[in-house]
Design an enzyme around this catalytic site. Sequence first.
Site, mmCIF file in Angstrom:
data_model
loop_
_atom_site.group_PDB
_atom_site.id
_atom_site.type_symbol
_atom_site.label_atom_id
_atom_site.label_comp_id
_atom_site.label_asym_id
_atom_site.label_seq_id
_atom_site.Cartn_x
_atom_site.Cartn_y
_atom_site.Cartn_z
ATOM 1 N N HIS A 1 0.674 5.303 1.097
ATOM 2 C CA HIS A 1 -0.061 6.363 1.789
ATOM 3 C C HIS A 1 0.005 7.642 0.949
ATOM 4 C CE1 HIS A 1 -0.186 4.465 5.898
ATOM 5 N NE2 HIS A 1 0.859 3.817 5.418
ATOM 6 N N HIS B 1 0.834 -1.198 0.000
ATOM 7 C CA HIS B 1 0.000 0.000 0.000
ATOM 8 C C HIS B 1 0.870 1.251 0.000
ATOM 9 C CE1 HIS B 1 0.778 -0.961 4.251
ATOM 10 N NE2 HIS B 1 0.718 0.340 4.492
HETATM 11 P P1 5GP Z 1 1.356 0.865 7.546
HETATM 12 O O1 5GP Z 1 1.674 1.184 8.976
HETATM 13 O O2 5GP Z 1 1.332 -0.632 7.325
HETATM 14 O O3 5GP Z 1 2.174 1.590 6.553
HETATM 15 O O4 5GP Z 1 -0.111 1.418 7.321
HETATM 16 C C1 5GP Z 1 -1.263 0.675 7.508
HETATM 17 C C2 5GP Z 1 -2.399 1.661 7.564
HETATM 18 O O5 5GP Z 1 -3.608 0.944 7.427
HETATM 19 C C3 5GP Z 1 -2.509 2.466 8.854
HETATM 20 O O6 5GP Z 1 -2.356 3.853 8.583
HETATM 21 C C4 5GP Z 1 -3.901 2.133 9.386
HETATM 22 O O7 5GP Z 1 -4.568 3.248 9.910
HETATM 23 C C5 5GP Z 1 -4.601 1.616 8.158
HETATM 24 N N1 5GP Z 1 -5.648 0.646 8.442
HETATM 25 C C6 5GP Z 1 -5.514 -0.460 9.238
HETATM 26 N N2 5GP Z 1 -6.687 -1.134 9.259
HETATM 27 C C7 5GP Z 1 -7.554 -0.457 8.465
HETATM 28 C C8 5GP Z 1 -8.936 -0.687 8.114
HETATM 29 O O8 5GP Z 1 -9.581 -1.633 8.514
HETATM 30 N N3 5GP Z 1 -9.498 0.244 7.282
HETATM 31 C C9 5GP Z 1 -8.801 1.309 6.795
HETATM 32 N N4 5GP Z 1 -9.463 2.131 5.976
HETATM 33 N N5 5GP Z 1 -7.505 1.538 7.123
HETATM 34 C C10 5GP Z 1 -6.901 0.675 7.955
#
Ligand code: 5GP
Length: 137
Positions: free
Chosen positions: A102, A100
């Site tokens: 951001h 993913h």
């Molecule tokens: P990472 O820390 O892996 O780069 O980002 C994962 C992101 O996924 C986090 O910013 C978190 O808020 C988001 N996230 C986790 N679970 C969910 C969910 O169920 N729905 C949505 N829309 N975002 C999520």
Amino acid sequence: MHEKDIFCKIVDGEIPCYKLYEDDDVLAFLDISQVTKGHALVISKRHYENFLSTPKEIMHKVMDVAQRIGQVDIKLLGAEGVNILSNCYPAAGQSVMHFHVHVIPRYKEGEGFEITMKNNAEGLNLPAIAGQIKENL
Ligand code: 5GP
């Protein structure tokens, strides 16, 4: 088959999201945490662990959508800047092991989200580091 992670479940409609964009390969939706207003995630629909392990063609499609969302953030959401960020592996803050990107709109200094880049170059052998990367690309 790997066990479904949270983003696989969003792709399959098992968990709801505020969808921004969808095609055969890419899905974009609002991040639940909204570190700033409009914080979006752009993901590959197929499961890949992260940016580094995603086939180029799919990675390019995801980045294309991230660019378009960033442009809208500036044009219509009132953002003054945008951070495009993809965390790879837990050491870099990746918590969902599904590729993913951001897209984080920035409205004013320090609002909700901050990246501090310190200068830690002192003592490093930059020619050796550059050589090691360059020779292995
Ligand atoms: P990472 O820390 O892996 O780069 O980002 C994962 C992101 O996924 C986090 O910013 C978190 O808020 C988001 N996230 C986790 N679970 C969910 C969910 O169920 N729905 C949505 N829309 N975002 C999520």
